[in-house]
Design an enzyme around this catalytic site. Structure first.
Site, PDB file in Angstrom:
ATOM      1  N   TYR A  24       3.212  -7.184  16.996  1.00 52.92           N
ATOM      2  CA  TYR A  24       3.512  -6.304  15.858  1.00 52.92           C
ATOM      3  C   TYR A  24       4.193  -5.028  16.373  1.00 52.92           C
ATOM      4  CZ  TYR A  24       2.806  -2.531  12.554  1.00 52.92           C
ATOM      5  OH  TYR A  24       3.018  -1.428  11.748  1.00 52.92           O
TER       6      TYR A  24
ATOM      7  N   TYR B 183       4.621   6.477  11.703  1.00 57.38           N
ATOM      8  CA  TYR B 183       3.368   6.801  11.018  1.00 57.38           C
ATOM      9  C   TYR B 183       2.227   6.769  12.032  1.00 57.38           C
ATOM     10  CZ  TYR B 183       5.955   4.711   7.010  1.00 57.38           C
ATOM     11  OH  TYR B 183       6.873   4.345   6.062  1.00 57.38           O
TER      12      TYR B 183
ATOM     13  N   GLY C 194      -6.716  -3.948  23.268  1.00 57.65           N
ATOM     14  CA  GLY C 194      -5.467  -3.273  22.903  1.00 57.65           C
ATOM     15  C   GLY C 194      -5.647  -1.890  22.306  1.00 57.65           C
TER      16      GLY C 194
ATOM     17  N   SER D 263       6.009   3.107  13.641  1.00 58.95           N
ATOM     18  CA  SER D 263       4.588   3.318  13.883  1.00 58.95           C
ATOM     19  C   SER D 263       4.388   4.039  15.208  1.00 58.95           C
ATOM     20  CB  SER D 263       3.900   1.947  13.948  1.00 58.95           C
ATOM     21  OG  SER D 263       2.628   2.061  14.533  1.00 58.95           O
TER      22      SER D 263
ATOM     23  N   LEU E 191       5.599 -10.271  -2.294  1.00 53.42           N
ATOM     24  CA  LEU E 191       4.179 -10.325  -2.682  1.00 53.42           C
ATOM     25  C   LEU E 191       3.314 -11.070  -1.659  1.00 53.42           C
ATOM     26  CD1 LEU E 191       4.399 -10.763  -6.582  1.00 53.42           C
ATOM     27  CD2 LEU E 191       4.323  -8.662  -5.221  1.00 53.42           C
TER      28      LEU E 191
ATOM     29  N   TYR F  49       0.833  -1.221   0.000  1.00 56.79           N
ATOM     30  CA  TYR F  49       0.000   0.000   0.000  1.00 56.79           C
ATOM     31  C   TYR F  49       0.866   1.268   0.000  1.00 56.79           C
ATOM     32  CZ  TYR F  49      -3.043   3.560   2.183  1.00 56.79           C
ATOM     33  OH  TYR F  49      -3.717   4.715   2.504  1.00 56.79           O
TER      34      TYR F  49
ATOM     35  N   LYS G 118       8.211  -3.489  15.938  1.00 56.34           N
ATOM     36  CA  LYS G 118       8.611  -2.153  15.469  1.00 56.34           C
ATOM     37  C   LYS G 118       9.567  -1.507  16.471  1.00 56.34           C
ATOM     38  CE  LYS G 118       6.471  -1.900  11.584  1.00 56.34           C
ATOM     39  NZ  LYS G 118       7.242  -1.858  10.342  1.00 56.34           N
TER      40      LYS G 118
ATOM     41  N   ASN H  22      -8.770  -5.100   8.611  1.00 50.45           N
ATOM     42  CA  ASN H  22      -8.652  -4.851  10.048  1.00 50.45           C
ATOM     43  C   ASN H  22      -8.829  -3.380  10.370  1.00 50.45           C
ATOM     44  OD1 ASN H  22      -7.679  -7.542  10.732  1.00 50.45           O
ATOM     45  ND2 ASN H  22      -5.871  -6.957   9.545  1.00 50.45           N
ATOM     46  N   ASN H  23      -8.511  -2.543   9.392  1.00 51.94           N
ATOM     47  CA  ASN H  23      -8.456  -1.111   9.683  1.00 51.94           C
ATOM     48  C   ASN H  23      -9.733  -0.405   9.260  1.00 51.94           C
ATOM     49  OD1 ASN H  23      -5.221  -1.758   8.786  1.00 51.94           O
ATOM     50  ND2 ASN H  23      -5.668  -0.902  10.790  1.00 51.94           N
TER      51      ASN H  23
ATOM     52  N   ASP I 265      12.479 -12.118  -0.971  1.00 55.94           N
ATOM     53  CA  ASP I 265      12.273 -11.876   0.448  1.00 55.94           C
ATOM     54  C   ASP I 265      13.446 -11.093   1.039  1.00 55.94           C
ATOM     55  OD1 ASP I 265      10.326 -13.546   2.669  1.00 55.94           O
ATOM     56  OD2 ASP I 265      12.073 -12.439   3.407  1.00 55.94           O
TER      57      ASP I 265
HETATM   58  P1  NAD Z   1       1.522  -3.603   3.070  1.00 54.76           P
HETATM   59  O1  NAD Z   1       1.313  -4.934   3.655  1.00 54.76           O
HETATM   60  O2  NAD Z   1       0.543  -3.094   2.078  1.00 54.76           O
HETATM   61  O3  NAD Z   1       2.966  -3.539   2.406  1.00 54.76           O
HETATM   62  C1  NAD Z   1       4.064  -4.267   2.885  1.00 54.76           C
HETATM   63  C2  NAD Z   1       4.706  -4.956   1.697  1.00 54.76           C
HETATM   64  O4  NAD Z   1       5.840  -5.692   2.162  1.00 54.76           O
HETATM   65  C3  NAD Z   1       3.779  -5.954   1.008  1.00 54.76           C
HETATM   66  O5  NAD Z   1       3.765  -5.697  -0.388  1.00 54.76           O
HETATM   67  C4  NAD Z   1       4.378  -7.321   1.309  1.00 54.76           C
HETATM   68  O6  NAD Z   1       4.196  -8.235   0.249  1.00 54.76           O
HETATM   69  C5  NAD Z   1       5.842  -6.960   1.528  1.00 54.76           C
HETATM   70  N1  NAD Z   1       6.567  -7.865   2.425  1.00 54.76           N
HETATM   71  C6  NAD Z   1       6.204  -8.298   3.649  1.00 54.76           C
HETATM   72  N2  NAD Z   1       7.160  -9.082   4.164  1.00 54.76           N
HETATM   73  C7  NAD Z   1       8.166  -9.124   3.252  1.00 54.76           C
HETATM   74  C8  NAD Z   1       9.425  -9.773   3.213  1.00 54.76           C
HETATM   75  N3  NAD Z   1       9.843 -10.541   4.221  1.00 54.76           N
HETATM   76  N4  NAD Z   1      10.192  -9.613   2.126  1.00 54.76           N
HETATM   77  C9  NAD Z   1       9.778  -8.840   1.080  1.00 54.76           C
HETATM   78  N5  NAD Z   1       8.598  -8.218   1.061  1.00 54.76           N
HETATM   79  C10 NAD Z   1       7.798  -8.360   2.136  1.00 54.76           C
HETATM   80  O7  NAD Z   1       1.673  -2.574   4.280  1.00 54.76           O
HETATM   81  P2  NAD Z   1       1.745  -0.973   4.276  1.00 54.76           P
HETATM   82  O8  NAD Z   1       0.499  -0.461   4.885  1.00 54.76           O
HETATM   83  O9  NAD Z   1       2.164  -0.484   2.954  1.00 54.76           O
HETATM   84  O10 NAD Z   1       2.894  -0.749   5.340  1.00 54.76           O
HETATM   85  C11 NAD Z   1       4.235  -0.548   4.964  1.00 54.76           C
HETATM   86  C12 NAD Z   1       5.088  -0.468   6.227  1.00 54.76           C
HETATM   87  O11 NAD Z   1       4.605   0.594   7.044  1.00 54.76           O
HETATM   88  C13 NAD Z   1       5.041  -1.724   7.083  1.00 54.76           C
HETATM   89  O12 NAD Z   1       6.329  -1.958   7.621  1.00 54.76           O
HETATM   90  C14 NAD Z   1       4.070  -1.356   8.179  1.00 54.76           C
HETATM   91  O13 NAD Z   1       4.314  -2.080   9.366  1.00 54.76           O
HETATM   92  C15 NAD Z   1       4.356   0.119   8.358  1.00 54.76           C
HETATM   93  N6  NAD Z   1       3.233   0.853   8.950  1.00 54.76           N
HETATM   94  C16 NAD Z   1       2.016   0.794   8.318  1.00 54.76           C
HETATM   95  C17 NAD Z   1       0.917   1.429   8.905  1.00 54.76           C
HETATM   96  C18 NAD Z   1      -0.437   1.362   8.265  1.00 54.76           C
HETATM   97  O14 NAD Z   1      -1.425   1.661   8.945  1.00 54.76           O
HETATM   98  N7  NAD Z   1      -0.561   1.024   6.988  1.00 54.76           N
HETATM   99  C19 NAD Z   1       1.070   2.146  10.108  1.00 54.76           C
HETATM  100  C20 NAD Z   1       2.348   2.194  10.689  1.00 54.76           C
HETATM  101  C21 NAD Z   1       3.415   1.551  10.094  1.00 54.76           C
HETATM  102  N1  UFG Z   2     -12.315   0.701  14.361  1.00 54.54           N
HETATM  103  C1  UFG Z   2     -13.647   0.376  14.423  1.00 54.54           C
HETATM  104  N2  UFG Z   2     -14.115  -0.631  13.624  1.00 54.54           N
HETATM  105  C2  UFG Z   2     -13.313  -1.301  12.750  1.00 54.54           C
HETATM  106  C3  UFG Z   2     -11.941  -0.953  12.678  1.00 54.54           C
HETATM  107  C4  UFG Z   2     -11.476   0.043  13.509  1.00 54.54           C
HETATM  108  O1  UFG Z   2     -14.400   0.955  15.196  1.00 54.54           O
HETATM  109  O2  UFG Z   2     -13.797  -2.207  12.055  1.00 54.54           O
HETATM  110  C5  UFG Z   2     -11.798   1.809  15.199  1.00 54.54           C
HETATM  111  C6  UFG Z   2     -10.716   1.373  16.167  1.00 54.54           C
HETATM  112  O3  UFG Z   2     -11.272   0.914  17.373  1.00 54.54           O
HETATM  113  C7  UFG Z   2      -9.915   2.666  16.312  1.00 54.54           C
HETATM  114  C8  UFG Z   2     -10.055   3.348  14.948  1.00 54.54           C
HETATM  115  O4  UFG Z   2     -11.200   2.751  14.337  1.00 54.54           O
HETATM  116  O5  UFG Z   2     -10.530   3.513  17.267  1.00 54.54           O
HETATM  117  C9  UFG Z   2      -8.854   3.123  14.031  1.00 54.54           C
HETATM  118  O6  UFG Z   2      -8.590   1.728  13.939  1.00 54.54           O
HETATM  119  P1  UFG Z   2      -7.571   1.137  12.852  1.00 54.54           P
HETATM  120  O7  UFG Z   2      -7.573  -0.341  13.008  1.00 54.54           O
HETATM  121  O8  UFG Z   2      -7.861   1.709  11.524  1.00 54.54           O
HETATM  122  O9  UFG Z   2      -6.179   1.767  13.298  1.00 54.54           O
HETATM  123  P2  UFG Z   2      -5.398   1.588  14.680  1.00 54.54           P
HETATM  124  O10 UFG Z   2      -5.199   2.963  15.191  1.00 54.54           O
HETATM  125  O11 UFG Z   2      -5.982   0.602  15.580  1.00 54.54           O
HETATM  126  O12 UFG Z   2      -4.075   0.904  14.124  1.00 54.54           O
HETATM  127  C10 UFG Z   2      -3.060   1.654  13.590  1.00 54.54           C
HETATM  128  C11 UFG Z   2      -2.225   0.823  12.617  1.00 54.54           C
HETATM  129  C12 UFG Z   2      -1.448  -0.235  13.334  1.00 54.54           C
HETATM  130  C13 UFG Z   2      -0.748   0.313  14.554  1.00 54.54           C
HETATM  131  C14 UFG Z   2      -1.717   1.028  15.431  1.00 54.54           C
HETATM  132  C15 UFG Z   2      -1.104   1.655  16.633  1.00 54.54           C
HETATM  133  O13 UFG Z   2      -3.039   0.220  11.634  1.00 54.54           O
HETATM  134  O14 UFG Z   2      -0.474  -0.706  12.432  1.00 54.54           O
HETATM  135  O15 UFG Z   2      -2.295   2.078  14.665  1.00 54.54           O
HETATM  136  O16 UFG Z   2      -0.239   2.676  16.256  1.00 54.54           O
HETATM  137  F1  UFG Z   2      -0.163  -0.683  15.272  1.00 54.54           F
END
Ligand code: NAD
Ligand code: UFG
Length: 338
Positions: free
Chosen positions: A149, A177, A294, A124, A33, A11, A153, A198-199, A58
């Site tokens: 997770y 982030y 959590g 994060s 992938l 993403y 980090k 999940n989000n 990988d």
């Molecule tokens: P994503 O899952 O869309 O992208 C991660 C990519 O890494 C995927 O394309 C996956 O195929 C690849 N990948 C995973 N393990 C691998 C490995 N061992 N070798 C090679 N490729 C691998 O996730 P994203 O939302 O784009 O997140 C990117 C980074 O940002 C992640 O490290 C995530 O933990 C971090 N992050 C994301 C969020 C969020 O809410 N999206 C918040 C905080 C931090």
């Molecule tokens: N929520 C709902 N219903 C859902 C999903 C989420 O009510 O189906 C609520 C959650 O309770 C929270 C808010 O929407 O209050 C945001 O939830 P997300 O799951 O979108 O995001 P989080 O803040 O829980 O998670 C994010 C990142 C994680 C990171 C975490 C803590 O996705 O990677 O922040 O920094 F670990």
């Protein structure tokens, strides 16, 4: 010179690759992938009118990494590759430590041996754990993440600090982030979660497009204005621009630098539903469910350090975030696979 983007088919990584190509950088993507799509790379190339080197593999594969560093003149590494599903990390902790911590260890070893010492790490806000008050600023001690997770980090952050202390030739940015959402304005690339999202924002998008029936709002008895959880949602393109600014900054900044990437403002779950209803022009059915284990009541960033030191701040507002998320979802109701 080339930039290595691990996880560039995911993403955030795919949006990053597009921005790099638009800046005329040469880009090498390494992605296994496991949660990304080769289609996203093809679309990025199409949007930019330029190609990337895509290597399916990988980040824990040391032999492959050595070959990548030998074959391409890499100057900087943006390390997005990792697993990110909180619930899954509780069920499969070792897989998460192996991938996220093991991946970072192998990457650093390969970088060291190739003499490449500029690294941007996707951290994060979860590393703050629960603090006494919001907003969260970089000067706070890190806290206790509530899941494997988050701990993975924090472990990588600490490992990278040790590395930069031991060898001052490293320049490392830890980018914390907050909640990345939205998509590129073209609607061609976006977030494509596997299975049930999940989000919050991808879940709402799939309700709006009719793939899911109703949203569960996890708790309406938090000590917040409307009782639902409050987060700092940031447009993915703002996040990407924060990386570009950080890359420039660490070119002349040895050691470890930490920057929050957030907007500095929080929105509740109900705010997000309403914003989405405005963007999509339909109502989002929801029911109130128990709190999710959590989850914190409210989290938002103090975003002033990045503004001061990087000259960067998030510019896109909530309506732009949800409008772009919605455009992506409508154009691609089944994601990349469809
Ligand atoms: P994503 O899952 O869309 O992208 C991660 C990519 O890494 C995927 O394309 C996956 O195929 C690849 N990948 C995973 N393990 C691998 C490995 N061992 N070798 C090679 N490729 C691998 O996730 P994203 O939302 O784009 O997140 C990117 C980074 O940002 C992640 O490290 C995530 O933990 C971090 N992050 C994301 C969020 C969020 O809410 N999206 C918040 C905080 C931090
Ligand atoms: N929520 C709902 N219903 C859902 C999903 C989420 O009510 O189906 C609520 C959650 O309770 C929270 C808010 O929407 O209050 C945001 O939830 P997300 O799951 O979108 O995001 P989080 O803040 O829980 O998670 C994010 C990142 C994680 C990171 C975490 C803590 O996705 O990677 O922040 O920094 F670990």
């Amino acid at each position: 010179m080339s930039i290595l983007v691990t996880g560039g088919a995911g993403y955030i990584g795919s949006h990053m690759v597009l921005a790099l190509l638009e800046q005329r950088q040469e880009v090498v993507v390494l992605d296994n992938l496991s949660n990304g799509s080769a289609v996203s790379i093809a679309r990025v190339e199409n949007l930019a009118g330029r190609d990337v080197v895509f290597i399916e593999g990988d980040v824990r594969d040391r032999t492959l990494l050595d070959r990548v560093f030998r074959e391409y003149p890499i100057s900087d590494v943006l390390h997005f590759a990792g697993l990110k599903a909180v619930g899954e990390s509780i069920e499969q902790p070792i897989r998460y430590y192996d991938n996220n911590v093991g991946g970072a260890v192998t990457l650093c070893l390969a970088m060291e041996s190739a003499g490449v010492r500029r690294l941007i790490f996707s951290s994060s806000a979860t590393v703050y754990g629960e603090q006494d008050s919001v907003p969260y600023h970089e000067g706070l001690p890190t806290g206790v993440p509530t899941n494997p997770y988050g701990r993975s980090k924090l472990m990588v952050e600490e490992m990278l600090r040790d590395l930069a202390t031991a060898d001052t030739r490293w320049s490392i940015a830890l980018l914390r982030y907050f909640n990345p959402v939205g998509a590129h304005a073209s609607g061609c690339i976006g977030e494509d979660p596997r299975g049930v999202p999940n989000n919050l924002v991808p879940f709402i998008s799939q309700v709006a497009v009719g793939r899911l029936e109703a949203l569960s709002v996890f708790g309406n008895d938090y000590p917040t204005a409307d009782g639902t959880g409050v987060r700092d949602y940031i447009h993915v393109m703002d996040l990407v621009e924060g990386h570009l600014a950080a890359m420039q900054a660490i070119a002349n900044r040895p050691g470890v630098s930490v920057w929050n990437l957030g907007t500095g403002r929080g929105y509740s779950v109900l705010d997000m539903i309403q914003a989405f209803e405005r963007a999509a022009g339909c109502s989002i059915p929801f029911r109130v469910a128990p709190r999710r284990a959590g989850d914190l009541a409210q989290v938002w960033a103090d975003a002033s350090k990045a503004q001061r030191e990087l000259g960067w701040r998030a510019r896109r507002d909530l309506d732009a975030m949800v409008a772009d998320a919605w455009r992506w979802q409508v154009n691609n109701p089944g994601g990349y696979a469809a």
